[in-house]
Design a protein around this motif. Structure first.
Motif, short mmCIF file in Angstrom:
data_model
loop_
_atom_site.label_atom_id
_atom_site.label_comp_id
_atom_site.label_asym_id
_atom_site.label_seq_id
_atom_site.Cartn_x
_atom_site.Cartn_y
_atom_site.Cartn_z
N TYR A 1 0.83 -1.21 0.00
CA TYR A 1 0.00 0.00 0.00
C TYR A 1 0.87 1.26 0.00
CZ TYR A 1 -2.94 3.68 2.03
OH TYR A 1 -3.58 4.87 2.30
N ARG A 2 1.83 1.31 0.91
CA ARG A 2 2.69 2.49 1.00
C ARG A 2 3.52 2.66 -0.27
NH1 ARG A 2 0.13 5.20 4.80
NH2 ARG A 2 0.37 4.39 6.93
N GLY A 3 4.00 1.54 -0.83
CA GLY A 3 4.80 1.62 -2.04
C GLY A 3 4.00 2.11 -3.23
N LEU A 4 2.77 1.63 -3.37
CA LEU A 4 1.91 2.09 -4.46
C LEU A 4 1.55 3.56 -4.29
CD1 LEU A 4 -0.47 -1.01 -4.76
CD2 LEU A 4 1.27 -0.32 -6.42
N MET A 5 1.28 3.97 -3.06
CA MET A 5 0.91 5.36 -2.80
C MET A 5 2.03 6.33 -3.15
SD MET A 5 -2.20 6.02 -1.61
CE MET A 5 -2.19 7.40 -0.46
N SER A 6 3.26 5.93 -2.87
CA SER A 6 4.41 6.83 -3.05
C SER A 6 5.18 6.58 -4.35
CB SER A 6 5.37 6.69 -1.86
OG SER A 6 5.89 5.38 -1.79
N GLY A 7 4.78 5.54 -5.11
CA GLY A 7 5.51 5.21 -6.32
C GLY A 7 6.88 4.61 -6.04
N ASP A 8 7.04 3.97 -4.89
CA ASP A 8 8.31 3.37 -4.47
C ASP A 8 8.37 1.92 -4.97
OD1 ASP A 8 10.49 2.29 -3.17
OD2 ASP A 8 10.08 3.26 -1.24
N ASP A 9 8.99 1.72 -6.14
CA ASP A 9 9.03 0.38 -6.74
C ASP A 9 9.76 -0.62 -5.85
OD1 ASP A 9 7.60 1.16 -8.90
OD2 ASP A 9 9.28 1.20 -10.32
N ALA A 10 10.81 -0.19 -5.20
CA ALA A 10 11.58 -1.10 -4.35
C ALA A 10 10.71 -1.64 -3.22
CB ALA A 10 12.81 -0.40 -3.78
N ARG A 11 9.88 -0.79 -2.65
CA ARG A 11 9.00 -1.22 -1.56
C ARG A 11 7.91 -2.16 -2.08
NH1 ARG A 11 6.92 2.87 3.24
NH2 ARG A 11 6.39 1.22 4.74
N VAL A 12 7.43 -1.89 -3.28
CA VAL A 12 6.43 -2.77 -3.90
C VAL A 12 7.01 -4.16 -4.12
CG1 VAL A 12 5.14 -3.19 -6.03
CG2 VAL A 12 5.10 -0.91 -4.97
N VAL A 13 8.21 -4.22 -4.70
CA VAL A 13 8.86 -5.51 -4.96
C VAL A 13 9.12 -6.24 -3.65
CG1 VAL A 13 10.95 -6.62 -5.83
CG2 VAL A 13 9.87 -4.78 -7.14
N HIS A 14 9.57 -5.52 -2.65
CA HIS A 14 9.82 -6.14 -1.34
C HIS A 14 8.53 -6.75 -0.78
CE1 HIS A 14 11.42 -6.79 2.67
NE2 HIS A 14 10.41 -6.09 3.17
N ALA A 15 7.42 -6.08 -0.98
CA ALA A 15 6.14 -6.60 -0.49
C ALA A 15 5.80 -7.92 -1.19
CB ALA A 15 5.03 -5.58 -0.72
N TYR A 16 5.95 -7.96 -2.51
CA TYR A 16 5.67 -9.20 -3.24
C TYR A 16 6.59 -10.34 -2.78
CZ TYR A 16 2.82 -6.46 -6.53
OH TYR A 16 1.86 -5.66 -7.11
N GLU A 17 7.85 -10.01 -2.56
CA GLU A 17 8.79 -11.03 -2.10
C GLU A 17 8.43 -11.51 -0.71
OE1 GLU A 17 12.81 -9.65 -4.56
OE2 GLU A 17 12.46 -8.90 -2.52
N THR A 18 7.96 -10.61 0.13
CA THR A 18 7.54 -10.97 1.48
C THR A 18 6.38 -11.96 1.42
OG1 THR A 18 8.23 -8.83 2.37
CG2 THR A 18 6.62 -10.07 3.66
N TRP A 19 5.49 -11.78 0.47
CA TRP A 19 4.35 -12.68 0.32
C TRP A 19 4.75 -14.04 -0.23
CZ3 TRP A 19 0.21 -9.08 -2.33
CH2 TRP A 19 -0.28 -8.18 -1.35
N GLY A 20 5.92 -14.13 -0.88
CA GLY A 20 6.36 -15.42 -1.39
C GLY A 20 6.38 -15.55 -2.89
#
Length: 449
Positions: free
Chosen positions: A314-333
């Motif tokens: 959510y935070r990554g999408l809101m701020s356009g932070d691709d690294a945080r978005v990718v980290h979220a997907y990796e966290t999910w597996g």
């Protein structure tokens, strides 16, 4: 083994064999059609639904569950499976008496002031009878149908056929983890002692939320196959869909709290979005005051890292932070996250998170009918994954996704108009994964899980 029990066992075995043969026959027909290059999607889907329809009960629950997870199945198959109904006839009174005797002993009727012969509700795994205890409490007695463990295992075997068929037909999504997750959750639903613990867990998590009522459990009148809980008076949620906007919004806000607060604070979700699992209770003036949460069979407990991934995305999408978005997907597996796959996942994330990122009063999905919620985005994702697949969907994602779709459908039915961004920001305010872990550990221990 008594004659009537032997006859039931023989009939059940014959039924499983018949359905298994029917499903296998449809699978062969579909494989043959594809080999010949013939597209008979709708006809094959109807034939498969008909074959599966020979087993009522658990498989119907699983089939309808699959149909609510967008694009796990081709659209024509999802449409057919959604037509299937859990229409197992309720047990008659003589049968109920024998089952109650098996759970509470020969004197079971003496433990109630009254016990209604006719069930107030019948579902895929059991039926509910309204009763009054000797101390005057009105209760709901959920009694499991006989032979459910064998029925569930047989039905899950048919589910494996369905999933393997899907993998042969369409390699975009690897469904093996989905199948494992569904199997584990459905098996858990057979254990009413576990469900009693889930109810205690929700009573703790929502103890300070007046808009959501959780029934208390009568442990003295419960077993592994009989669950006796406080009877909560309420009206069906769909009866309020034509009420005024303020009333509909009040119900939607209660639903939001019932779902997001346990998840964001404790890492727990109610994984069954069926509308029959909620009723609305009213204030003295007849206006909706909140919801009764009635069923606790399908509860998913997530590791705190998964909850952190939801917030990070959510935070990554809101701020356009691709690294945080990718980290979220990796966290999910999710694995093998190349740029093309990330873009595809972002289509779905944009759909789920879209209303939460929009700081204004709005409906959950403008101009979309409840039955079509998520279908367009699922089609886009599926089309793209055909070029990139197969993609393995992490098992923890399954019920999170399903519950989010189910909750959104409730908001659509209610035609609620809310600022979902403000509601979500309040739910994740001061989010801390370590605090979630601490809360979760304490709540699970307290509930006996």
């Amino acid at each position: 083994m008594a004659d009537d029990e032997r006859n039931r066992f023989s009939a059940r075995a014959a039924r499983y064999a018949r359905v298994g043969a029917n499903v296998g026959g449809v699978a062969a027909r579909i494989a043959g059609s594809r080999l010949m290059g013939i597209d008979r999607g709708a006809g094959n889907a109807a034939a498969l639904a008909s074959a599966l329809g020979g087993l009522k009960g658990p498989l119907m629950k699983v089939a309808q569950l699959m149909a609510t997870i967008p694009d796990v199945l081709p659209p024509e198959y999802a449409a057919e499976l959604q037509k299937l109904q859990c229409d197992a006839p309720p047990m008659g009174w003589a049968f109920v008496r024998r089952r109650m005797m098996a759970e509470l002993g020969r004197d079971w009727e003496a433990r109630f002031a009254s016990f209604e012969h006719k069930p107030s509700a019948a579902a895929s795994l059991g039926q509910v009878h309204k009763a009054v205890t000797l101390d005057g409490e009105t209760v709901a007695c959920k009694l499991q149908y006989p032979d459910m463990q064998a029925a569930v295992e047989a039905d899950l075997a048919q589910l494996d056929i369905l999933f393997s068929l899907h993998r042969r037909m369409d390699g975009a999504i690897d469904t093996r983890e989905i199948a494992r997750e569904i199997g584990e959750r459905v098996r858990e639903e057979l254990d009413y002692r576990r469900e009693a613990c889930h109810a205690a867990l929700y009573a703790h998590m929502l103890g300070q939320e007046p808009r959501v009522r959780v029934p208390s459990v009568r442990a003295d009148l419960s077993t592994g196959r009989l669950l006796t809980m406080q009877w909560l008076e309420g009206e069906r949620l769909l009866r309020f869909t034509e009420h005024g906007l303020d009333e509909r919004n009040a119900i939607a806000q209660a639903m939001f709290a019932a779902w997001w607060l346990p998840f964001s604070h404790f890492g727990v979700i109610h994984g069954d979005p069926h509308l029959g699992n909620y009723t609305v209770f009213t204030a003295d003036d007849g206006r909706p005051a909140g919801i009764n949460l009635l069923d606790y069979g399908c509860i998913r407990i997530f590791p705190p890292r998964f909850v952190a991934g939801v917030v990070d995305l959510y935070r990554g999408l809101m701020s356009g932070d691709d690294a945080r978005v990718v980290h979220a997907y990796e966290t999910w597996g999710f694995k093998g996250l190349k740029r093309e796959l990330i873009d595809v996942l972002n289509i779905w994330a944009g759909f789920i998170y879209g209303p939460l990122m929009d700081d204004r009063v709005r409906t959950i999905a403008d101009g979309v009918a409840p039955g079509q919620y998520g279908r367009k985005e699922a089609f886009q994702v599926h089309t793209a994954l055909k070029e990139l697949g197969p993609v393995t969907v992490p098992r923890e994602f399954v019920f999170m996704d399903r519950a989010a779709i189910g909750l959104g459908a409730v908001f659509l039915h209610l035609k609620a108009e809310l600022n979902f961004n403000r509601l979500f920001e309040d739910a994740i305010a001061d989010f801390d994964a370590h605090l979630v872990a601490e809360r979760q550990s304490g709540a699970l221990a307290r509930a006996g899980l």
